[in-house]
Scaffold this motif. Structure first.
Motif, PDB file in Angstrom:
ATOM      1  N   GLY A  90       1.203  -0.812   0.327  1.00  0.00           N
ATOM      2  CA  GLY A  90      -0.149   0.019  -0.187  1.00  0.00           C
ATOM      3  C   GLY A  90       0.674   1.408   0.520  1.00  0.00           C
ATOM      4  N   ALA A  91       1.675   1.326   0.615  1.00  0.00           N
ATOM      5  CA  ALA A  91       2.652   1.991   0.986  1.00  0.00           C
ATOM      6  C   ALA A  91       3.975   2.513  -0.563  1.00  0.00           C
ATOM      7  N   GLN A  92       3.733   1.569  -1.419  1.00  0.00           N
ATOM      8  CA  GLN A  92       4.700   1.415  -2.054  1.00  0.00           C
ATOM      9  C   GLN A  92       3.842   2.291  -3.786  1.00  0.00           C
ATOM     10  N   GLN A  93       1.898   2.360  -3.456  1.00  0.00           N
ATOM     11  CA  GLN A  93       1.832   2.112  -4.622  1.00  0.00           C
ATOM     12  C   GLN A  93       0.750   3.840  -3.771  1.00  0.00           C
ATOM     13  N   ARG A  94       1.030   4.270  -3.069  1.00  0.00           N
ATOM     14  CA  ARG A  94       0.382   5.534  -2.574  1.00  0.00           C
ATOM     15  C   ARG A  94       1.909   6.363  -3.132  1.00  0.00           C
ATOM     16  N   THR A  95       3.393   5.811  -2.954  1.00  0.00           N
ATOM     17  CA  THR A  95       4.217   6.216  -3.715  1.00  0.00           C
ATOM     18  C   THR A  95       4.460   6.827  -4.300  1.00  0.00           C
ATOM     19  N   ILE A  96       4.431   5.590  -5.731  1.00  0.00           N
ATOM     20  CA  ILE A  96       4.335   5.393  -6.407  1.00  0.00           C
ATOM     21  C   ILE A  96       2.766   6.559  -7.335  1.00  0.00           C
ATOM     22  N   GLU A  97       2.175   7.099  -6.811  1.00  0.00           N
ATOM     23  CA  GLU A  97       1.045   7.274  -7.240  1.00  0.00           C
ATOM     24  C   GLU A  97       1.235   8.861  -7.060  1.00  0.00           C
ATOM     25  N   ALA A  98       2.490   9.312  -5.381  1.00  0.00           N
ATOM     26  CA  ALA A  98       2.693  10.692  -5.836  1.00  0.00           C
ATOM     27  C   ALA A  98       4.316  11.102  -6.081  1.00  0.00           C
ATOM     28  N   LYS A  99       4.422  10.010  -6.475  1.00  0.00           N
ATOM     29  CA  LYS A  99       5.464  10.573  -7.877  1.00  0.00           C
ATOM     30  C   LYS A  99       5.324  11.382  -8.564  1.00  0.00           C
ATOM     31  N   PRO A 100       6.182  12.765  -8.530  1.00  0.00           N
ATOM     32  CA  PRO A 100       5.866  13.470 -10.110  1.00  0.00           C
ATOM     33  C   PRO A 100       7.227  12.537 -10.930  1.00  0.00           C
ATOM     34  N   THR A 101       6.559  13.292 -12.490  1.00  0.00           N
ATOM     35  CA  THR A 101       7.067  12.972 -13.446  1.00  0.00           C
ATOM     36  C   THR A 101       8.169  13.684 -13.424  1.00  0.00           C
ATOM     37  N   SER A 102       8.447  14.229 -12.993  1.00  0.00           N
ATOM     38  CA  SER A 102      10.251  14.830 -13.417  1.00  0.00           C
ATOM     39  C   SER A 102      11.337  13.643 -13.235  1.00  0.00           C
ATOM     40  N   PRO A 103      12.529  14.224 -14.334  1.00  0.00           N
ATOM     41  CA  PRO A 103      13.207  13.290 -13.660  1.00  0.00           C
ATOM     42  C   PRO A 103      14.522  13.559 -12.514  1.00  0.00           C
TER      43      PRO A 103
END
Length: 121
Positions: A90-103
């Motif tokens: 769940g924490a992994q998924q929330r992190t992925i969802e919050a991740k900005p797309t900038s490199p």
């Protein structure tokens, strides 16, 4: 280190222990799996102090990120990840969802407490 559903989860401390003495790590694993009796480890005041100072440093670093990057910081609170592997997912998924797309995105995380994403300006 902890074991859930026949899966072993190692921490950074376990990896450090493996570098120092791989057999000691394997003995600890055997104890976790119930194959042998666990050895009671003595308190380590230096480790406790380092942990305290590390937590304080992480708090200051997070406040600095919040000041420097304002809305670019996302905090993802989690429960104790050792309680259930689904919490980790769940924490992994929330992190992925919050991740900005900038490199240029950076990630700072502290297992079991929260993951923090920030994007430098």
């Amino acid at each position: 280190m902890f074991v859930r559903n026949s899966r072993v989860y190692y921490s950074a401390s376990d990896l450090k222990a493996a570098v120092e003495c791989e057999w000691a790590l394997m003995r600890k694993l055997d104890a976790k799996l119930g194959r042998i009796e666990a050895i009671e480890e003595a308190d380590d005041p230096m480790l406790a102090r380092a942990s305290l100072l590390g937590g304080e440093h992480e708090g200051r670093a997070l406040e600095n990120y919040k000041t420097t990057y304002a809305d670019g910081v996302v905090e993802i609170e989690t429960e104790d990840a050792r309680a259930d592997p689904d919490i980790l997912r769940g924490a992994q998924q929330r992190t992925i969802e919050a991740k900005p797309t900038s490199p240029r995105t950076r990630l700072a995380a502290h297992a079991g407490e929260s993951a923090r994403l920030f994007q430098p300006a």
